[in-house]
Design an enzyme around this catalytic site. Structure first.
Site, PDB file in Angstrom:
ATOM      1  N   GLY A  24       0.832  -1.213   0.000  1.00 50.68           N
ATOM      2  CA  GLY A  24       0.000   0.000   0.000  1.00 50.68           C
ATOM      3  C   GLY A  24       0.858   1.250   0.000  1.00 50.68           C
ATOM      4  O   GLY A  24       2.096   1.189   0.025  1.00 50.68           O
ATOM      5  N   SER A  25       0.167   2.395   0.002  1.00 53.11           N
ATOM      6  CA  SER A  25       0.884   3.664  -0.160  1.00 53.11           C
ATOM      7  C   SER A  25       1.660   4.062   1.091  1.00 53.11           C
ATOM      8  O   SER A  25       2.613   4.838   0.991  1.00 53.11           O
ATOM      9  CB  SER A  25      -0.115   4.767  -0.534  1.00 53.11           C
ATOM     10  OG  SER A  25      -1.112   4.883   0.462  1.00 53.11           O
ATOM     11  N   ASP A  78       3.332  -2.738   8.245  1.00 49.51           N
ATOM     12  CA  ASP A  78       2.290  -2.723   7.217  1.00 49.51           C
ATOM     13  C   ASP A  78       1.302  -1.588   7.486  1.00 49.51           C
ATOM     14  O   ASP A  78       1.231  -1.074   8.620  1.00 49.51           O
ATOM     15  CB  ASP A  78       1.563  -4.084   7.205  1.00 49.51           C
ATOM     16  CG  ASP A  78       0.881  -4.378   5.870  1.00 49.51           C
ATOM     17  OD1 ASP A  78       0.795  -3.468   5.029  1.00 49.51           O
ATOM     18  OD2 ASP A  78       0.428  -5.516   5.682  1.00 49.51           O
ATOM     19  N   GLY A  79       0.549  -1.223   6.485  1.00 50.17           N
ATOM     20  CA  GLY A  79      -0.491  -0.209   6.633  1.00 50.17           C
ATOM     21  C   GLY A  79      -1.813  -0.838   7.044  1.00 50.17           C
ATOM     22  O   GLY A  79      -1.898  -2.040   7.302  1.00 50.17           O
ATOM     23  N   LYS A  91      -7.999  -4.537   6.971  1.00 59.18           N
ATOM     24  CA  LYS A  91      -6.967  -4.462   5.950  1.00 59.18           C
ATOM     25  C   LYS A  91      -7.473  -5.095   4.666  1.00 59.18           C
ATOM     26  O   LYS A  91      -8.485  -5.771   4.666  1.00 59.18           O
ATOM     27  CB  LYS A  91      -5.703  -5.199   6.429  1.00 59.18           C
ATOM     28  CG  LYS A  91      -4.960  -4.411   7.514  1.00 59.18           C
ATOM     29  CD  LYS A  91      -3.637  -5.054   7.919  1.00 59.18           C
ATOM     30  CE  LYS A  91      -2.734  -5.424   6.795  1.00 59.18           C
ATOM     31  NZ  LYS A  91      -2.379  -4.334   5.882  1.00 59.18           N
ATOM     32  N   GLY A  92      -6.733  -4.859   3.589  1.00 58.77           N
ATOM     33  CA  GLY A  92      -7.084  -5.504   2.325  1.00 58.77           C
ATOM     34  C   GLY A  92      -7.555  -4.540   1.258  1.00 58.77           C
ATOM     35  O   GLY A  92      -7.919  -4.972   0.164  1.00 58.77           O
ATOM     36  N   GLY A  94      -5.764  -2.850  -0.467  1.00 56.57           N
ATOM     37  CA  GLY A  94      -4.829  -3.071  -1.579  1.00 56.57           C
ATOM     38  C   GLY A  94      -4.871  -4.493  -2.107  1.00 56.57           C
ATOM     39  O   GLY A  94      -4.075  -4.857  -2.978  1.00 56.57           O
ATOM     40  N   GLU A 100      -0.817 -10.783   3.794  1.00 55.17           N
ATOM     41  CA  GLU A 100      -0.554  -9.882   4.935  1.00 55.17           C
ATOM     42  C   GLU A 100      -0.858 -10.582   6.255  1.00 55.17           C
ATOM     43  O   GLU A 100      -0.123 -10.439   7.231  1.00 55.17           O
ATOM     44  CB  GLU A 100      -1.404  -8.616   4.801  1.00 55.17           C
ATOM     45  CG  GLU A 100      -0.892  -7.696   3.700  1.00 55.17           C
ATOM     46  CD  GLU A 100      -1.792  -6.511   3.419  1.00 55.17           C
ATOM     47  OE1 GLU A 100      -1.286  -5.536   2.852  1.00 55.17           O
ATOM     48  OE2 GLU A 100      -2.989  -6.548   3.750  1.00 55.17           O
TER      49      GLU A 100
HETATM   50  C1  5RP Z   1      -3.320  -3.752   1.412  1.00 59.46           C
HETATM   51  C2  5RP Z   1      -3.605  -3.159   2.731  1.00 59.46           C
HETATM   52  C3  5RP Z   1      -3.077  -1.791   2.999  1.00 59.46           C
HETATM   53  O1  5RP Z   1      -2.236  -1.870   4.097  1.00 59.46           O
HETATM   54  C4  5RP Z   1      -4.212  -0.868   3.276  1.00 59.46           C
HETATM   55  O2  5RP Z   1      -5.087  -0.923   2.163  1.00 59.46           O
HETATM   56  C5  5RP Z   1      -3.741   0.555   3.520  1.00 59.46           C
HETATM   57  O3  5RP Z   1      -3.230   1.078   2.335  1.00 59.46           O
HETATM   58  P1  5RP Z   1      -2.668   2.575   2.259  1.00 59.46           P
HETATM   59  O4  5RP Z   1      -1.438   2.605   3.108  1.00 59.46           O
HETATM   60  O5  5RP Z   1      -2.396   2.774   0.793  1.00 59.46           O
HETATM   61  O6  5RP Z   1      -3.742   3.490   2.775  1.00 59.46           O
HETATM   62  O7  5RP Z   1      -4.231  -3.733   3.578  1.00 59.46           O
HETATM   63  O8  5RP Z   1      -3.969  -4.977   1.243  1.00 59.46           O
END
Ligand code: 5RP
Length: 224
Positions: A24-25, A78-79, A91-92, A94, A100
């Site tokens: 993710g970002s 992780d985000g 989560k998810g 992305g 994850e």
């Molecule tokens: C990907 C995820 C990401 O951690 C979640 O979507 C957050 O993304 P971002 O940092 O772009 O806001 O779970 O599967």
């Protein structure tokens, strides 16, 4: 905000560690910072939660391992899409939730990095992603819907989105989730479900970046 939280988390990484790389970002910034530390001489090895993060890490020179080569991961960063007051997560967003969760479970310490927009009292405003296998996907979706949500298959570029594992993702609007543990159990009992994006009592630490450029670290009650 995302970059600040990510860089703070990467400061926790020490020589010799095996590191889980999120997707993710926000995780992007963590991978960038980790790569900069590797370039400066830090010796670590890593495993990625998605093919996207794997390619990014590879391109930046972070040494990567396959899951079969690793007994346990020291720290994963992780985000998240939502973080509640008990540090439970959705989560998810992305699409990488299954890898994850596998990597989070294999990690001795699990750090979540978010900007303040991800903090909620109760989970559920963000549609809950659930990964399901393509065979019988419509039946699986009906059973998920019967748990009390509006659900649809995620789309990408006009087609059904396919995860790194070759599966579909159902995005499920439950509204406020009052009993996340019970919901997780009910979802996991449905045949065809691989995993949900509910991460209950998994985060050891959540690092939050705020608009005013401050950072706050929230820790799970078990380790305070
Ligand atoms: C990907 C995820 C990401 O951690 C979640 O979507 C957050 O993304 P971002 O940092 O772009 O806001 O779970 O599967």
């Amino acid at each position: 905000m995302k970059q600040m939280a990510a860089e703070e988390a990467v400061n926790r990484i020490q020589e010799g560690m095996i590191v889980g790389l999120g997707t993710g970002s926000t995780a992007y910034w963590a991978i960038q910072k980790l790569a900069a530390r590797v370039t400066d001489g830090l010796k670590i090895q890593a495993i990625a939660t998605s093919s996207h993060s794997e390619k990014l890490a590879q391109s930046l020179g972070i040494p990567l391992l396959a899951a079969a080569q690793i007994n346990s991961i020291d720290v994963t960063i992780d985000g998240a899409d939502e973080v509640d007051a008990d540090l439970n997560l959705i989560k998810g967003g992305g699409g990488a939730l299954v890898r994850e969760k596998i990597i989070a479970k294999a990690s001795a310490y699990y750090i979540i990095i978010v900007d303040e927009s991800k903090l909620v009292d109760k989970l559920g405003k963000f549609p809950l992603p659930i990964e399901i296998i393509p065979f019988g996907a419509e039946w699986t979706l009906k059973r998920i819907t019967a748990l009390g949500c509006k659900a649809s298959f995620r789309q990408a570029e006009g087609k059904v989105y396919i995860s790194d594992n070759g599966n579909y993702i159902a995005d499920c609007e439950f509204g406020v989730i009052h009993q996340s543990g019970a919901l997780q159990e009910a979802i996991n009992l449905i045949p065809g479900v691989v995993e949900s994006g509910l991460f209950i009592r998994m985060a050891d630490e959540v690092i939050v970046g705020y608009n005013d450029e401050s950072i706050k670290t929230l820790r799970s009650k078990e380790i305070i």
